[in-house]
Design a protein around this motif. Structure first.
Motif, short mmCIF file in Angstrom:
data_model
loop_
_atom_site.label_atom_id
_atom_site.label_comp_id
_atom_site.label_asym_id
_atom_site.label_seq_id
_atom_site.Cartn_x
_atom_site.Cartn_y
_atom_site.Cartn_z
N PHE A 67 0.88 -1.16 0.00
CA PHE A 67 0.00 0.00 0.00
C PHE A 67 0.92 1.21 0.00
O PHE A 67 1.83 1.29 0.81
N PHE A 68 0.70 2.12 -0.84
CA PHE A 68 1.57 3.29 -0.81
C PHE A 68 0.76 4.56 -0.95
O PHE A 68 -0.40 4.55 -1.31
N GLY A 69 1.42 5.65 -0.70
CA GLY A 69 0.77 6.94 -0.75
C GLY A 69 1.34 7.83 -1.83
O GLY A 69 1.29 7.51 -3.01
N SER A 70 1.90 8.90 -1.40
CA SER A 70 2.27 9.97 -2.31
C SER A 70 3.29 9.55 -3.35
O SER A 70 4.19 8.76 -3.07
N ALA A 71 3.14 10.15 -4.49
CA ALA A 71 4.20 10.18 -5.49
C ALA A 71 4.57 8.82 -6.05
O ALA A 71 5.65 8.65 -6.59
N ASN A 72 3.69 7.88 -5.91
CA ASN A 72 4.01 6.57 -6.45
C ASN A 72 3.34 6.27 -7.78
O ASN A 72 3.51 5.20 -8.33
N GLY A 73 2.57 7.22 -8.23
CA GLY A 73 2.11 7.14 -9.59
C GLY A 73 0.85 6.34 -9.80
O GLY A 73 0.31 5.69 -8.91
N VAL A 74 0.38 6.44 -11.01
CA VAL A 74 -0.78 5.68 -11.45
C VAL A 74 -0.42 5.09 -12.80
O VAL A 74 0.28 5.69 -13.60
N LEU A 75 -0.89 3.90 -13.01
CA LEU A 75 -0.57 3.18 -14.24
C LEU A 75 -1.88 2.84 -14.94
O LEU A 75 -2.83 2.42 -14.30
N THR A 76 -1.93 3.06 -16.23
CA THR A 76 -3.10 2.64 -16.99
C THR A 76 -2.81 1.31 -17.65
O THR A 76 -1.97 1.22 -18.55
N ASP A 77 -3.50 0.32 -17.16
CA ASP A 77 -3.30 -1.04 -17.66
C ASP A 77 -4.39 -1.37 -18.67
O ASP A 77 -5.56 -1.02 -18.48
N PRO A 78 -4.05 -2.07 -19.75
CA PRO A 78 -5.06 -2.37 -20.77
C PRO A 78 -6.21 -3.23 -20.25
O PRO A 78 -7.32 -3.15 -20.78
N THR A 79 -5.96 -4.02 -19.25
CA THR A 79 -7.02 -4.88 -18.70
C THR A 79 -7.77 -4.22 -17.57
O THR A 79 -9.01 -4.25 -17.52
N PHE A 80 -7.06 -3.56 -16.68
CA PHE A 80 -7.67 -3.07 -15.44
C PHE A 80 -7.89 -1.56 -15.44
O PHE A 80 -8.46 -1.01 -14.50
N GLY A 81 -7.43 -0.86 -16.46
CA GLY A 81 -7.55 0.59 -16.46
C GLY A 81 -6.56 1.22 -15.49
O GLY A 81 -5.47 0.68 -15.25
N ALA A 82 -6.95 2.37 -14.93
CA ALA A 82 -6.05 3.08 -14.02
C ALA A 82 -5.94 2.33 -12.71
O ALA A 82 -6.95 2.00 -12.09
N VAL A 83 -4.73 2.05 -12.32
CA VAL A 83 -4.48 1.36 -11.04
C VAL A 83 -3.50 2.19 -10.24
O VAL A 83 -2.58 2.80 -10.77
N SER A 84 -3.72 2.21 -8.93
CA SER A 84 -2.87 3.00 -8.05
C SER A 84 -3.04 2.51 -6.62
O SER A 84 -4.11 2.01 -6.26
N GLY A 85 -2.02 2.67 -5.83
CA GLY A 85 -2.13 2.40 -4.41
C GLY A 85 -1.65 1.05 -3.96
O GLY A 85 -1.56 0.79 -2.76
N PHE A 86 -1.34 0.16 -4.89
CA PHE A 86 -0.86 -1.18 -4.52
C PHE A 86 0.32 -1.54 -5.40
O PHE A 86 0.36 -1.19 -6.59
N MET A 176 -10.22 7.89 -4.34
CA MET A 176 -8.95 8.55 -4.65
C MET A 176 -8.14 7.74 -5.64
O MET A 176 -6.99 8.09 -5.95
N GLY A 177 -8.71 6.67 -6.11
CA GLY A 177 -8.01 5.87 -7.12
C GLY A 177 -7.29 4.66 -6.58
O GLY A 177 -6.51 4.02 -7.30
N MET A 178 -7.53 4.33 -5.31
CA MET A 178 -6.82 3.19 -4.72
C MET A 178 -7.52 1.89 -5.13
O MET A 178 -8.41 1.38 -4.45
N ARG A 179 -7.09 1.38 -6.24
CA ARG A 179 -7.65 0.14 -6.78
C ARG A 179 -6.58 -0.52 -7.66
O ARG A 179 -5.67 0.16 -8.17
N ASP A 180 -6.73 -1.82 -7.84
CA ASP A 180 -5.71 -2.51 -8.62
C ASP A 180 -6.27 -3.82 -9.16
O ASP A 180 -7.33 -4.28 -8.73
N GLY A 181 -5.54 -4.38 -10.08
CA GLY A 181 -5.87 -5.70 -10.59
C GLY A 181 -4.85 -6.71 -10.11
O GLY A 181 -3.68 -6.38 -9.89
N VAL A 182 -5.30 -7.93 -9.93
CA VAL A 182 -4.42 -9.02 -9.52
C VAL A 182 -4.60 -10.17 -10.50
O VAL A 182 -5.72 -10.65 -10.70
N ILE A 183 -3.54 -10.59 -11.11
CA ILE A 183 -3.58 -11.73 -12.01
C ILE A 183 -3.14 -12.96 -11.22
O ILE A 183 -2.02 -13.03 -10.73
#
Ligand SMILES: [Cu+2]
Length: 210
Positions: A67-86, A176-183
């Motif tokens: 789990f992270f906070g500031s300044a760790n970015g957001v990634l747009t993944d083709p499967t999961f869309g915008a992911v951030s926070g993990f 706030m965008g804290m969501r992610d995908g897990v394969i």
């Protein structure tokens, strides 16, 4: 590849064929990952006469999931869309875990988080609750950690036994965008990492922690 290297750092003493997920959160303030890999203890030198056994932890696939906070970015993944926070490393990334491995999730952030697990897609934010749902100890659809206080860990969990994609969110910071995908797949590895944001409050900051 990174997974096995971290086995030796965080999961000590177990003889189980188990893994450990460490959720490390660095919410707010000046960023940093708190408890990251760089601070983990190093093995002590062994006497030259000692027999160096193969470490028992070689059977313990350990995964850091941050789990992270500031300044760790957001990634747009083709499967999961915008992911951030993990992340399993340092910056936002899609997570990858083998089926049927044991995991422990630890919140090293200074604020509480949850990890709620879904299949089929991300739920509507209003449907997300911080209530705990142990799900029989299975890290799969329906699992909800409940609030994890700073420093708190989950019980030992087991990733679901079948391959598939999972969608995870934090009940407190989903908006706030804290969501992610897990394969979940045999041999799965975490995806590429996002480019970290230059400043948590800057205009280029996106995702959880901004
Ligand atoms: Cu959170």
């Amino acid at each position: 590849m990174k997974k096995s290297a971290r086995i030796f750092l965080v999961f000590l003493g177990s003889v189980l064929a188990a893994g450990s997920i460490m959720l490390v959160a660095g919410c707010g303030g000046g960023g940093g990952y708190g408890g990251g890999g760089s601070t983990l203890p190093q093995p002590q030198p062994q006497p030259s006469t000692a027999v160096s056994p193969t470490p028992a932890v070689s059977a313990v696939p350990t995964v850091h999931l941050n789990f992270f906070g500031s300044a760790n970015g957001v990634l747009t993944d083709p499967t999961f869309g915008a992911v951030s926070g993990f992340t399993q490393q340092q910056h936002a990334q899609v997570l990858g875990l083998d089926p049927g491995v044991h995991v422990i999730i630890t919140n090293n952030d200074s604020t509480a988080h949850t990890i709620n697990v879904y299949s089929g897609g991300f739920p509507a934010q209003g449907a997300v609750t911080s209530a705990a749902a142990p799900n029989g100890g299975i890290f799969g659809p329906g699992y909800q950690s409940g609030p994890l206080a700073p420093g708190q860990s989950t019980a030992m969990l087991t990733t679901m036994s079948t391959a598939g994609n999972l969608f995870v969110v934090c009940a407190f910071h989903y908006a706030m965008g804290m969501r992610d995908g897990v394969i979940i797949k045999t041999g799965a590895t975490p995806g590429p990492q996002a480019t970290p944001n230059p400043a948590a409050t800057g205009p280029a900051c996106h995702g959880y922690g901004c």
